[in-house]
Design a protein around this motif. Structure first.
Motif, mmCIF file in Angstrom:
data_model
loop_
_atom_site.group_PDB
_atom_site.id
_atom_site.type_symbol
_atom_site.label_atom_id
_atom_site.label_comp_id
_atom_site.label_asym_id
_atom_site.label_seq_id
_atom_site.Cartn_x
_atom_site.Cartn_y
_atom_site.Cartn_z
ATOM 1 N N PHE A 1 45.043 -12.798 -27.543
ATOM 2 C CA PHE A 1 43.944 -11.852 -27.773
ATOM 3 C C PHE A 1 44.280 -10.485 -27.205
ATOM 4 C CE2 PHE A 1 41.682 -12.914 -23.663
ATOM 5 C CZ PHE A 1 42.403 -14.056 -23.329
ATOM 6 N N ASN A 2 43.492 -9.871 -26.383
ATOM 7 C CA ASN A 2 43.595 -8.468 -25.952
ATOM 8 C C ASN A 2 45.051 -7.979 -25.882
ATOM 9 O OD1 ASN A 2 40.949 -9.166 -25.657
ATOM 10 N ND2 ASN A 2 40.944 -9.137 -23.431
ATOM 11 N N ARG B 1 48.778 -10.504 -25.108
ATOM 12 C CA ARG B 1 48.222 -11.371 -24.068
ATOM 13 C C ARG B 1 48.178 -12.791 -24.614
ATOM 14 N NH1 ARG B 1 42.565 -11.486 -20.606
ATOM 15 N NH2 ARG B 1 42.782 -13.670 -20.011
ATOM 16 N N TYR C 1 47.678 -9.642 -17.748
ATOM 17 C CA TYR C 1 46.809 -9.702 -18.927
ATOM 18 C C TYR C 1 46.341 -8.323 -19.358
ATOM 19 C CZ TYR C 1 42.723 -9.766 -15.652
ATOM 20 O OH TYR C 1 41.799 -9.488 -14.692
ATOM 21 N N ASP C 2 45.746 -8.254 -20.539
ATOM 22 C CA ASP C 2 45.173 -7.033 -21.115
ATOM 23 C C ASP C 2 46.154 -5.854 -21.114
ATOM 24 O OD1 ASP C 2 43.019 -8.693 -21.315
ATOM 25 O OD2 ASP C 2 41.709 -7.558 -19.980
ATOM 26 N N HIS D 1 34.660 -11.812 -11.756
ATOM 27 C CA HIS D 1 34.327 -11.308 -13.075
ATOM 28 C C HIS D 1 33.360 -10.140 -12.864
ATOM 29 C CE1 HIS D 1 35.232 -12.224 -17.213
ATOM 30 N NE2 HIS D 1 34.129 -11.555 -17.477
ATOM 31 N N LYS E 1 29.175 -2.654 -17.169
ATOM 32 C CA LYS E 1 30.448 -2.032 -16.793
ATOM 33 C C LYS E 1 31.126 -1.514 -18.052
ATOM 34 C CE LYS E 1 32.445 -6.675 -16.685
ATOM 35 N NZ LYS E 1 33.320 -7.632 -16.028
ATOM 36 N N TYR F 1 30.565 -8.019 -24.898
ATOM 37 C CA TYR F 1 31.520 -6.902 -24.899
ATOM 38 C C TYR F 1 31.535 -6.225 -26.269
ATOM 39 C CZ TYR F 1 33.812 -8.319 -20.507
ATOM 40 O OH TYR F 1 34.098 -8.613 -19.195
ATOM 41 N N VAL G 1 35.639 -17.377 -24.752
ATOM 42 C CA VAL G 1 34.559 -16.584 -24.141
ATOM 43 C C VAL G 1 33.766 -15.946 -25.284
ATOM 44 C CG1 VAL G 1 33.958 -14.724 -22.554
ATOM 45 C CG2 VAL G 1 35.988 -16.110 -22.103
ATOM 46 N N VAL H 1 32.791 -11.399 -27.426
ATOM 47 C CA VAL H 1 33.690 -10.380 -26.870
ATOM 48 C C VAL H 1 34.443 -9.677 -28.001
ATOM 49 C CG1 VAL H 1 35.627 -9.890 -25.323
ATOM 50 C CG2 VAL H 1 34.040 -11.749 -24.757
ATOM 51 N N PHE I 1 37.193 -6.560 -27.727
ATOM 52 C CA PHE I 1 37.866 -5.895 -26.611
ATOM 53 C C PHE I 1 39.100 -5.158 -27.138
ATOM 54 C CE2 PHE I 1 40.301 -5.575 -22.730
ATOM 55 C CZ PHE I 1 39.385 -5.595 -21.685
ATOM 56 N N ASP J 1 38.027 -13.711 -26.634
ATOM 57 C CA ASP J 1 39.138 -14.131 -25.759
ATOM 58 C C ASP J 1 39.965 -15.236 -26.407
ATOM 59 O OD1 ASP J 1 38.109 -12.313 -23.983
ATOM 60 O OD2 ASP J 1 38.060 -13.680 -22.274
#
Ligand code: BMA
Length: 332
Positions: A48-49, A64, A111-112, A183, A217, A247, A283, A286, A288, A309
């Motif tokens: 993913f990301n 990732r 990651y990411d 998290h 956030k 997200y 998850v 999301v 992202f 995710d």
């Protein structure tokens, strides 16, 4: 084009699909999403990301992959068309850069990732374990075969380190999101500067969560795109619902020379989880984004985003449309 793209690159083979008839969204999805399945690599639990750039006649990227041990890893991959990807089975094993010390970078997880070409090489930033605590890892490659790891940019805890694609005022510049060990239930975007990609300082606050869709956030996403209106930045924002985080992503425009100054910021999300592959996965809920290709000739933008995710999706917009929309719907 109404908005000029500055220091851009021609990408004649950028992935693209016209906006579906009747669609009034500014960012629309590729109809064959997801473009990368969770089992695209044998060892993968999920892919993913991830971040991609033009490379040679095609594209390369850093992906990732959470493996079947559920260890978070980075893998290199290649593509002719930006849609169909060959991702290496083996994770990237970084070689220590001359500028770094072996004490810093014992590999635990990564990651990411984000990837950007600056001056003579492709820089990679990612969320890196520093003695088990997340912060921003920095590395580079010339060929997506050998990757060199530099000193971490910051102390823990930090996430979403995103480099600008050129020096600003003679220094490298990076957005990031100081955070905590878990998290993180909070987070603002900051910018930091470096003369050498090793020592980072002159930290400035850029922006805090503001609208309901991003009220928990926010974090920088793809590498900023330089335009005549300023730096076009896609970023993710998180809403905490009664049943977990959601997200979504939107965009803002930062001042060209003083990018800690927000010129425009879209009050609404541009894309949020609503397709099944965005709402159902390891998850849920999301979207992202970690990369955006931009063709300087046409203003076409292809956004790569992680979905739930679990898989990678592709979405499209144009610089003209998104800049006009962000300006027309801005709350700063
Ligand atoms: C964030 C990061 C992302 C992830 C998101 C949703 O904190 O860990 O990698 O996509 O949470 O789980």
């Amino acid at each position: 084009m109404k908005v000029q793209i500055l220091n851009g690159q021609s990408i004649p083979n950028i992935p693209w699909q016209d906006k579906p008839q009747g669609c009034s969204d500014i960012v629309w999805r590729y109809s064959h999403n997801p473009i990368i399945a969770r089992d695209a690599v044998k060892c993968a639990n999920s892919v993913f990301n991830s971040a991609v750039v033009p490379f040679g006649k095609g594209f390369a990227g850093v992906f990732r992959i959470d493996d079947k041990r559920r260890a978070m890893q980075l893998h290199a991959g290649f593509s002719d068309d930006g849609v169909n990807w060959d991702i290496n089975e083996e994770r990237i094993e970084f070689v220590q850069a001359d500028s770094a010390s072996e004490e810093v970078n014992k590999w635990l997880y990564g990651y990411d990732p984000r990837v950007v070409f600056i001056e003579d090489r492709y820089y990679v930033t990612w969320c890196n374990a520093f003695d088990g605590h997340p912060t921003i890892g920095v590395g580079y490659t010339f060929d997506f075969k050998t990757f060199y790891q530099c000193e971490n940019a910051f102390l823990p805890f930090n996430r979403n380190g995103v480099l600008f694609p050129r020096k600003i005022g003679g220094r490298f510049a990076m957005l990031s999101r100081p955070s905590d060990d878990g998290h993180t239930p909070f987070g603002d975007i900051y910018i930091s500067h470096s003369p050498d990609m090793k020592y980072w300082g002159e930290h400035r606050h850029v922006m805090s969560p503001f609208m309901p869709w991003e009220s928990t956030k926010i974090g920088a996403g793809p590498i900023p795109i330089e335009t005549s209106e300023g730096w076009l930045c896609f970023y993710h924002g998180v809403l905490q619902s009664c049943n977990g985080f959601v997200y979504s992503f939107s965009a803002c425009i930062l001042d060209t020379d003083e990018p800690w100054k927000v010129k425009y910021r879209c009050s609404q999300y541009l894309l949020n989880p609503r397709e099944v592959y965005e709402c159902v996965g390891d998850v849920p809920n999301v979207t992202f984004p970690c990369a955006a290709l931009c063709d300087a000739d046409t203003g076409r933008v292809a956004i790569y985003y992680g979905c739930a995710d679990t898989v990678v999706g592709l979405a499209f917009t144009t610089v003209d449309d998104v800049v006009e929309y962000v300006k027309a719907n801005s709350s700063v």
